[in-house]
Design a protein around this motif. Structure first.
Motif, PDB file in Angstrom:
ATOM      1  N   ILE A 190      -1.488  -1.192  -4.255  1.00 12.41           N
ATOM      2  CA  ILE A 190      -2.571  -0.274  -3.905  1.00 12.41           C
ATOM      3  C   ILE A 190      -2.001   1.135  -3.733  1.00 12.41           C
ATOM      4  O   ILE A 190      -1.062   1.349  -2.964  1.00 12.41           O
ATOM      5  CB  ILE A 190      -3.260  -0.706  -2.595  1.00 12.41           C
ATOM      6  CG1 ILE A 190      -3.745  -2.159  -2.698  1.00 12.41           C
ATOM      7  CG2 ILE A 190      -4.414   0.233  -2.262  1.00 12.41           C
ATOM      8  CD1 ILE A 190      -4.190  -2.740  -1.363  1.00 12.41           C
TER       9      ILE A 190
ATOM     10  N   GLU B 225      -8.419   5.876  -4.571  1.00 10.39           N
ATOM     11  CA  GLU B 225      -7.692   4.605  -4.507  1.00 10.39           C
ATOM     12  C   GLU B 225      -7.684   3.913  -5.861  1.00 10.39           C
ATOM     13  O   GLU B 225      -8.693   3.886  -6.564  1.00 10.39           O
ATOM     14  CB  GLU B 225      -8.299   3.668  -3.461  1.00 10.39           C
ATOM     15  CG  GLU B 225      -7.503   2.383  -3.269  1.00 10.39           C
ATOM     16  CD  GLU B 225      -8.071   1.476  -2.196  1.00 10.39           C
ATOM     17  OE1 GLU B 225      -7.632   1.622  -1.035  1.00 10.39           O
ATOM     18  OE2 GLU B 225      -8.935   0.641  -2.516  1.00 10.39           O
TER      19      GLU B 225
ATOM     20  N   VAL C 270      -6.047   0.150  -7.678  1.00  7.68           N
ATOM     21  CA  VAL C 270      -5.478  -1.158  -7.356  1.00  7.68           C
ATOM     22  C   VAL C 270      -5.059  -1.868  -8.643  1.00  7.68           C
ATOM     23  O   VAL C 270      -5.856  -1.991  -9.580  1.00  7.68           O
ATOM     24  CB  VAL C 270      -6.496  -2.044  -6.595  1.00  7.68           C
ATOM     25  CG1 VAL C 270      -5.859  -3.398  -6.261  1.00  7.68           C
ATOM     26  CG2 VAL C 270      -6.973  -1.347  -5.330  1.00  7.68           C
TER      27      VAL C 270
ATOM     28  N   ARG D 135       0.846  -1.203   0.000  1.00  3.77           N
ATOM     29  CA  ARG D 135       0.000   0.000   0.000  1.00  3.77           C
ATOM     30  C   ARG D 135       0.879   1.250   0.000  1.00  3.77           C
ATOM     31  O   ARG D 135       1.693   1.456   0.903  1.00  3.77           O
ATOM     32  CB  ARG D 135      -0.945   0.022   1.197  1.00  3.77           C
ATOM     33  CG  ARG D 135      -1.804   1.293   1.254  1.00  3.77           C
ATOM     34  CD  ARG D 135      -2.922   1.204   2.271  1.00  3.77           C
ATOM     35  NE  ARG D 135      -3.601   2.473   2.435  1.00  3.77           N
ATOM     36  CZ  ARG D 135      -4.556   2.941   1.626  1.00  3.77           C
ATOM     37  NH1 ARG D 135      -4.934   2.218   0.589  1.00  3.77           N
ATOM     38  NH2 ARG D 135      -5.124   4.111   1.854  1.00  3.77           N
TER      39      ARG D 135
END
Length: 290
Positions: free
Chosen positions: A238, A222, A224, A192
């Motif tokens: 991420i 966000e 991914v 992350r």
């Protein structure tokens, strides 16, 4: 001889930085967290040394520290200049970088592939040409590779490490005991990265350029990506804006960087989250979404 791969989305390893001269201490700390730690060696040039945590999926952690403080080297000396200008010289301690697998080729270069993409999509994700690197293992064997790093030392983008010598010299997955961890860790679940809202769309575009694929999912806060590994696991990369007080503090004090690494485990831990002395880790049940 096989044609060098042009894949640019295979995770290779994650780098954890600790204070100068602290490899043995850091190794003990990671052992206490439930990891099997393998001695690594000193890198060419003697500026840094490492130890390794290798997983069954072929991925690994590089526990790294500089061998000495800058003051160890005479001011103005070539060694001092190299120490001061090292890409990781001014990094905050903890998770500082991750590497994707390169192809070890000076001709079909990963840097050229990504730079061509960056020109077309205007992402600015340009990479330096491959340079030779290596280290000497404690058993005396020499390991050699090629490194390609983002131009301008962009800490948010992975560097590429491509093997010249066989990868199993660099990543000793055998004997089997090397990848057996008290924590039952099998591999990497996710990385992350945290950044601020202003930087988010820029970095998202750059990571798309580097991986050569659009995110699996993307919102204004966000994104991914699914990465490849050396087995059937597909670690997630991420990128997000801060979602809690800890991440807000991280973004304020560190800026953009890796705030957390998730580890796949067979046996669920009593506490999902732990910290190394300098970085956050999360235990994720193997076969479950995190």
């Amino acid at each position: 001889m096989a044609t060098p791969s042009t894949n640019t989305k295979t995770l290779d390893h994650i780098v954890h930085l600790s204070p100068p001269g602290s490899i043995e201490e850091t190794s003990r700390q990671f052992c206490d967290l439930g990891f099997k730690v393998i001695p690594g060696g000193e890198h060419v040039g003697g500026l840094t040394a490492n130890a390794l945590v290798v997983f069954a999926d072929g991925l690994y952690l590089e526990l790294l520290s500089f061998t000495h403080e800058p003051s160890h080297y005479p001011p103005g000396s070539p060694a001092r200049v190299k120490r001061d200008t090292h890409p990781w010289a001014n990094k905050p301690l903890g998770w500082i970088d991750c590497a994707f697998l390169g192809n070890g080729s000076h001709t079909i270069r990963i840097s050229d592939i990504i730079n061509d993409r960056a020109k077309k999509d205007g992402s600015g994700a340009f990479y330096e040409a491959e340079e030779d690197g290596g280290r000497k293992r404690p058993d005396g064997k020499v390991v050699r590779w090629l490194i390609s790093a983002p131009q301008g030392n962009k800490g948010t983008l992975p560097f590429f490490c491509g093997d010249i010598t066989p990868r199993d010299l660099r990543v000793p997955t055998k004997p089997p005991a090397n990848v057996q961890h008290p924590s039952t860790t099998q591999g990497i679940a996710h990385i992350r990265i945290v950044t601020d809202a202003k930087s988010f769309p820029v970095i998202s575009k750059q990571l798309t350029s580097v991986t050569g694929q659009e995110p699996l999912s993307s919102t204004p806060i966000e994104a991914v990506w699914s990465l490849d590994s050396h087995s059937t696991t597909s670690p997630w990369l991420i990128l997000g804006t801060p979602s809690n007080e800890l991440e807000n503090a991280f973004a304020k004090n560190v800026g953009t960087g890796i705030v957390e690494v998730g580890f796949l485990v067979k046996k669920r831990q009593d506490n999902d989250r732990h910290s190394t002395p300098y970085g956050r880790i999360v235990w994720v049940d193997e076969g479950h979404d995190d």
